[in-house]
Write an enzyme that holds these catalytic residues in place. Structure first.
Site, PDB file in Angstrom:
ATOM      1  N   GLY A  84       0.834  -1.206   0.000  1.00  0.00           N
ATOM      2  CA  GLY A  84       0.000   0.000   0.000  1.00  0.00           C
ATOM      3  C   GLY A  84       0.863   1.248   0.000  1.00  0.00           C
ATOM      4  O   GLY A  84       0.525   2.258  -0.626  1.00  0.00           O
ATOM      5  N   HIS A  99      -5.187  -6.208   6.440  1.00  0.00           N
ATOM      6  CA  HIS A  99      -6.199  -5.471   5.671  1.00  0.00           C
ATOM      7  C   HIS A  99      -7.367  -6.376   5.243  1.00  0.00           C
ATOM      8  O   HIS A  99      -7.393  -7.550   5.558  1.00  0.00           O
ATOM      9  CB  HIS A  99      -5.520  -4.760   4.502  1.00  0.00           C
ATOM     10  CG  HIS A  99      -4.575  -3.698   5.010  1.00  0.00           C
ATOM     11  ND1 HIS A  99      -4.829  -2.351   4.897  1.00  0.00           N
ATOM     12  CD2 HIS A  99      -3.403  -3.794   5.688  1.00  0.00           C
ATOM     13  CE1 HIS A  99      -3.847  -1.677   5.474  1.00  0.00           C
ATOM     14  NE2 HIS A  99      -2.965  -2.526   5.959  1.00  0.00           N
ATOM     15  N   ASN A 157      11.609   0.128  -8.292  1.00  0.00           N
ATOM     16  CA  ASN A 157      11.041  -1.161  -8.682  1.00  0.00           C
ATOM     17  C   ASN A 157      10.100  -1.594  -7.568  1.00  0.00           C
ATOM     18  O   ASN A 157      10.537  -1.998  -6.490  1.00  0.00           O
ATOM     19  CB  ASN A 157      12.126  -2.215  -8.897  1.00  0.00           C
ATOM     20  CG  ASN A 157      11.500  -3.570  -9.236  1.00  0.00           C
ATOM     21  OD1 ASN A 157      10.275  -3.718  -9.229  1.00  0.00           O
ATOM     22  ND2 ASN A 157      12.313  -4.556  -9.517  1.00  0.00           N
TER      23      ASN A 157
HETATM   24  C1  LIG Z   1      -4.011   4.344   5.592  1.00  0.00           C
HETATM   25  C2  LIG Z   1      -2.845   3.490   5.230  1.00  0.00           C
HETATM   26  N1  LIG Z   1      -2.156   3.776   4.114  1.00  0.00           N
HETATM   27  C3  LIG Z   1      -1.097   3.017   3.726  1.00  0.00           C
HETATM   28  C4  LIG Z   1      -0.703   1.928   4.457  1.00  0.00           C
HETATM   29  C5  LIG Z   1       0.489   1.131   4.017  1.00  0.00           C
HETATM   30  O1  LIG Z   1       0.196  -0.131   3.552  1.00  0.00           O
HETATM   31  P1  LIG Z   1       1.359  -1.251   3.450  1.00  0.00           P
HETATM   32  O2  LIG Z   1       1.589  -1.751   4.844  1.00  0.00           O
HETATM   33  O3  LIG Z   1       0.825  -2.279   2.539  1.00  0.00           O
HETATM   34  O4  LIG Z   1       2.572  -0.578   2.914  1.00  0.00           O
HETATM   35  C6  LIG Z   1      -1.390   1.592   5.633  1.00  0.00           C
HETATM   36  C7  LIG Z   1      -0.963   0.429   6.426  1.00  0.00           C
HETATM   37  O5  LIG Z   1      -1.654  -0.124   7.211  1.00  0.00           O
HETATM   38  C8  LIG Z   1      -2.493   2.395   6.026  1.00  0.00           C
HETATM   39  O6  LIG Z   1      -3.167   2.126   7.148  1.00  0.00           O
END
Ligand SMILES: Cc1ncc(COP(=O)(O)O)c(C=O)c1O
Length: 438
Positions: free
Chosen positions: A87, A221, A289
């Site tokens: 994310g 998630h 990447n």
């Molecule tokens: C609102 C929000 N954005 C981005 C992320 C980042 O996701 P990732 O852990 O897959 O990098 C999170 C992680 O929980 C999040 O809560």
């Protein structure tokens, strides 16, 4: 490699294995068994999907990724999805794409302002700073933990060109109104939908309002691919900048394993390069990447089939906590944004400071009984050590973010919670409130 008979045998063996392995849950012992805030929810078909992808022998992103991208786009009601490895990467790629020269006069340039809430997860904010853009922080409303529309309006200045904001803990911000504000002023909107897959606002999925939206598939998630993420978008003009930043910054847009999609591989004359320099090695952006694999995508497609069920479980768990805690004057409980139906990532609780109760005492009490809690991510991010040298423009006082950081926390709503676990959580919170430490 395709051996249908062997595959079928492997598949049924894996399914049998997974059924047994997943069936082995231990009895819940209050106070001893851990009650996590989140966790993946795997079924036998998820194990099969993982093994199937391994048996393909396709080690990078390929057909299963294309399928998963299409499925997510369809689910959100947008044109396209682009898979990445997290994310955070989705946010990084999305904001970076907005700086691409391919966007002409709409491209963001260093110093342009981007509005974002002060309270949240760091990697919503970070790409603004990483791209040399100016973060403008707005406050959040207590209870919804969303930005207030009027504060967003007031925050817009002559250099403000974009907004990136998360649907915090699954509860939507007013993305429809914010989108209209952005359209009026030719500003970009990115929805960080990482915590909100399955939430809706006025009947439409979150993640379908902005120019782009992002998802995380980390195990905490709504669905998981292990590590993984996605950018969802409508405009075909965004595809090349997004892909390029994800794929080393390359100008070439050939899919893996192909060589001359543009039909001009040795005919380009770009930058100061010698004429005919191989397009495969021409770089139009300073990229990364951040690619993912078909193994991740295969799990994603399998999980996506159960998203509605997961969402129902999250809502049910949320309602249980609401019913169990709503009479307590010491706590400010969460409130869904008007017109929304959140698929709650967690259940946020604010310990009212005037109650005399300390958040720290409460979460410690829960921790001692093996009940997991989390804070509202990084709190008012400005106060984190990482940002000591960053200059923020503050558009409003950040009283809500400050209160949430000092007095807020959340407990889990994920589908793996059992009725016994939830009952124990409510019981334990009530026990604490009946006789808090003086
Ligand atoms: C609102 C929000 N954005 C981005 C992320 C980042 O996701 P990732 O852990 O897959 O990098 C999170 C992680 O929980 C999040 O809560």
């Amino acid at each position: 490699v395709n051996e249908p008979a062997t595959r079928a045998t492997v598949q049924s063996e894996v399914e049998r294995y997974a059924q047994r392995a997943l069936g082995n849950s231990e009895d819940f012992v209050p106070g001893q068994t851990h009650v996590p805030v989140s966790g993946r929810t795997l079924a036998p078909q998820d194990f099969v999907a993982l093994v199937e992808a391994c048996l393909d022998g396709w080690l990078t992103a390929g057909p299963r990724t294309e399928t998963f991208e299409r499925q997510i786009a369809q689910r959100l009601g947008v044109r396209s999805g682009l898979m990445v490895n997290s994310g955070s990467s989705a946010n990084l790629v999305a904001v970076s794409a907005l700086t691409s020269p391919l966007l002409g006069s709409r491209r963001l340039r260093p110093g342009d302002e981007v509005i974002t809430p002060a309270l949240g997860f760091p990697t919503t904010l970070n790409p603004i700073i990483q791209n040399g853009l100016q973060p403008v922080l707005v406050d959040v409303d207590l209870g919804t933990y969303a930005m207030k529309v009027q504060e967003v309006r007031d925050a817009i200045g002559p250099k403000t060109r974009a907004i990136i904001a998360a649907h915090t803990l699954g509860n939507p911000f007013e993305a429809d109104v914010i989108r209209d504000i952005c359209r009026e002023r030719d500003m970009w909107l990115i929805e960080d939908n990482c915590d909100a897959l399955g939430s809706t606002l006025h009947g439409r999925p979150t993640g379908s309002f902005g120019d782009m939206s992002t998802l995380s598939f980390y195990p905490a998630h709504h669905i998981t691919t292990g590590e993984g993420g996605m950018v969802a978008f409508n405009s075909p003009k965004l595809r090349r900048p997004l892909e390029s930043f994800r794929d080393w910054g390359r100008a070439c847009y050939c899919p893996p394993g192909e060589d001359d999609t543009c039909g001009r591989r040795f005919d380009w004359q770009l930058g100061g390069l010698p004429a005919g320099y191989d397009h495969k090695y021409i770089y139009s952006h300073i990229g990364y990447n951040l690619k993912s694999t078909d193994i991740q995508a295969s799990l994603g497609s399998s999980q996506l089939q159960r998203l509605d069920f997961f969402g129902e479980m999250r809502k049910r768990n949320f309602r249980y906590y609401m019913d169990g805690l709503e009479d307590r004057p010491e706590l400010l409980l969460p409130r869904a944004t008007e017109g929304s139906d959140p698929s709650w990532f967690g259940f946020p609780i604010l310990v009212r400071p005037e109650s005399g109760i300390k958040r720290r005492d409460l979460i410690q009490f829960l921790d001692e009984r093996n009940i997991g809690t989390r804070l509202l991510f990084g709190g008012d991010l400005r106060r984190q050590p990482a940002y000591a040298d960053v200059e923020f423009r503050l558009a409003s006082d950040l009283g809500g973010a400050d209160q949430a950081m000092k007095h807020g926390f959340w407990i889990g709503t994920f589908p793996g919670l059992t009725d016994e676990m939830k009952a124990f959580v409510v019981e334990t919170i009530l026990e604490f409130l009946e006789s808090p430490p003086s």
